[in-house]
Design a protein around this motif. Structure first.
Motif, PDB file in Angstrom:
ATOM      1  N   TYR A 104       4.244  -8.349  -6.266  1.00 44.34           N
ATOM      2  CA  TYR A 104       3.562  -7.191  -5.684  1.00 44.34           C
ATOM      3  C   TYR A 104       4.153  -6.809  -4.325  1.00 44.34           C
TER       4      TYR A 104
ATOM      5  N   LEU B 230       0.028  -0.488   1.956  1.00 45.85           N
ATOM      6  CA  LEU B 230       0.699  -1.072   0.800  1.00 45.85           C
ATOM      7  C   LEU B 230       0.654  -2.597   0.819  1.00 45.85           C
TER       8      LEU B 230
ATOM      9  N   LYS C 246      -5.266   8.649   0.823  1.00 47.08           N
ATOM     10  CA  LYS C 246      -4.869   7.250   0.721  1.00 47.08           C
ATOM     11  C   LYS C 246      -5.990   6.334   1.175  1.00 47.08           C
TER      12      LYS C 246
ATOM     13  N   TYR D  52      -7.947   3.481  -1.156  1.00 49.80           N
ATOM     14  CA  TYR D  52      -8.030   2.058  -0.869  1.00 49.80           C
ATOM     15  C   TYR D  52      -9.444   1.602  -0.564  1.00 49.80           C
TER      16      TYR D  52
ATOM     17  N   GLN E  14       7.531   0.552 -11.135  1.00 49.32           N
ATOM     18  CA  GLN E  14       8.031   1.091  -9.873  1.00 49.32           C
ATOM     19  C   GLN E  14       9.516   1.431  -9.961  1.00 49.32           C
TER      20      GLN E  14
ATOM     21  N   SER F  24       8.145   0.923  -3.400  1.00 48.33           N
ATOM     22  CA  SER F  24       7.388   2.173  -3.329  1.00 48.33           C
ATOM     23  C   SER F  24       7.574   2.867  -1.985  1.00 48.33           C
ATOM     24  N   LEU F  25       7.858   2.086  -0.930  1.00 53.02           N
ATOM     25  CA  LEU F  25       8.107   2.686   0.381  1.00 53.02           C
ATOM     26  C   LEU F  25       9.421   3.455   0.424  1.00 53.02           C
TER      27      LEU F  25
ATOM     28  N   MET G  79       2.014   4.149   5.871  1.00 56.11           N
ATOM     29  CA  MET G  79       1.708   3.632   4.537  1.00 56.11           C
ATOM     30  C   MET G  79       2.006   2.148   4.387  1.00 56.11           C
ATOM     31  N   SER G  80       2.868   1.601   5.243  1.00 59.73           N
ATOM     32  CA  SER G  80       3.273   0.201   5.089  1.00 59.73           C
ATOM     33  C   SER G  80       2.075  -0.740   5.182  1.00 59.73           C
TER      34      SER G  80
ATOM     35  N   ASN H 127      -2.340  -4.461  -1.453  1.00 62.31           N
ATOM     36  CA  ASN H 127      -2.240  -4.847  -2.856  1.00 62.31           C
ATOM     37  C   ASN H 127      -1.811  -6.310  -3.020  1.00 62.31           C
TER      38      ASN H 127
ATOM     39  N   SER I 277       5.669  -3.173  -3.555  1.00 61.73           N
ATOM     40  CA  SER I 277       5.251  -2.384  -2.392  1.00 61.73           C
ATOM     41  C   SER I 277       6.458  -1.918  -1.581  1.00 61.73           C
TER      42      SER I 277
END
Length: 328
Positions: A195, A218, A4, A8, A251, A202-203, A214-215, A221, A199
């Motif tokens: 977006y 994310l 990840k 990024y 998504q 996607s979580l 990951m938050s 973006n 995001s």
């Protein structure tokens, strides 16, 4: 999480390049199309074709906001063409997450024992166990990484920017009274909201233990979308707005169609090919004890050598200095 971070970092590198291109165009302050240098080459092969495409689409649409609708229609078609590729990347990424979910207990155990290890040598041996877990369960550390959709979008972003920058018709056009040739906070915020929602969605398909990590990533973006929209024209922000709608649809497809299907396949595969248990409490405890014993014996050996050297040095220093008995 290395994959990840790598993803990024790659995205940020591309954004920096794109920002440099935009700033170079904006700083020149030239209203006429460039005739030499790299910007002239980009304009000839990207800007001009998109200018003609936007003008032709606007002519067919007609109306006050024809140019804006032309940009949005072209953006929608471009994003639809990229959708299969994006969905394929999403499929790979989701499949990788499911594999990671299966080996998560072993990875968690390794991470806990790494914190308990007191010396670098033991930590390195425990880290090697993580590589063994990946290898024996056929999991690639780079699986799911894909920047191809973004790479394909970069020329399109630059083309739309230049098409507006060097076109009198498009540059002075408006959308709901918002000038297309200038940055628009309203359009930038609306595009960013799409977006943010994407995001958040996607979580929802990420394992609970990974959501916190990951938050933060994310959020990048939406922030990148807002940043580029505010340093460029409203026309480019419209591209992001349309892209936000498409990526939101993507998504939803991922959450409610792709992910359940992948999880069902993963469960079936696990029944046929169970996860290989590479690491257990007992195996790591044994490794740590062996490392501790080895370090202890090495330490004792070093102490013995140091004592021997000390006595030797004392004898050398005293050699010839001891008093001889006097002759009577």
């Amino acid at each position: 999480m290395n994959k990840k971070i790598l993803k990024y970092v790659s995205v940020l590198s591309l954004i920096v390049v794109f920002a440099v291109v935009l700033s170079g165009c904006a700083q020149s302050g030239v209203q006429h199309a460039p005739t030499s240098g790299p910007y002239a080459f980009i304009y000839k092969w990207l800007g001009v074709p998109f200018q003609n495409l936007i003008l032709a689409t606007a002519k067919h649409v007609g109306g006050r906001d024809a140019y804006a609708w032309g940009i949005m229609i072209i953006s929608f078609v471009v994003r639809l063409l990229l959708l299969p590729l994006s969905l394929n990347q999403q499929y790979k990424s989701t499949a990788q997450q499911e594999k990671m979910r299966a080996i998560q207990p072993q990875l968690k155990l390794i991470q806990e024992k790494q914190k308990e290890a007191k010396d670098p040598a033991t930590q390195q041996k425990i880290s090697q166990l993580m590589m063994d877990v990946y290898k024996q369960n056929n999991i690639s550390l780079t699986g799911g990484i894909g920047c191809l959709p973004l790479l394909l979008q970069m020329p399109i972003l630059i083309a739309i920017y230049q098409a507006v920058q060097y076109s009198q018709e498009i540059g002075v056009a408006t959308f709901l009274s918002i000038p297309l040739g200038k940055p628009s906070l309203v359009i930038a915020l609306v595009a960013t909201v799409f977006y943010v929602i994407q995001s958040w969605l996607s979580l929802q398909i990420v394992p609970q233990e990974q959501r916190r990590q990951m938050s933060t990533m994310l959020l990048m973006n939406p922030l990148i979308t807002f940043f580029i929209s505010m340093i460029s024209s409203a026309a480019l922000a419209l591209y992001f707005l349309v892209g936000g709608i498409v990526i939101l649809i993507q998504q939803l497809i991922t959450n409610y169609i792709i992910t359940p299907r992948i999880r069902k396949q993963a469960d079936a595969n696990l029944e046929k090919n169970p996860v290989k248990i590479v690491v257990t409490e007992e195996s790591i405890a044994k490794l740590m004890n062996e490392s501790g014993s080895s370090n202890s014996s090495n330490g004792n050996s070093d102490d013995d050598e140091s004592h021997t050297d000390l006595h030797k040095n004392i004898r050398e220093l005293n050699k010839g200095k001891q008093q001889k008995p006097k002759d009577k």
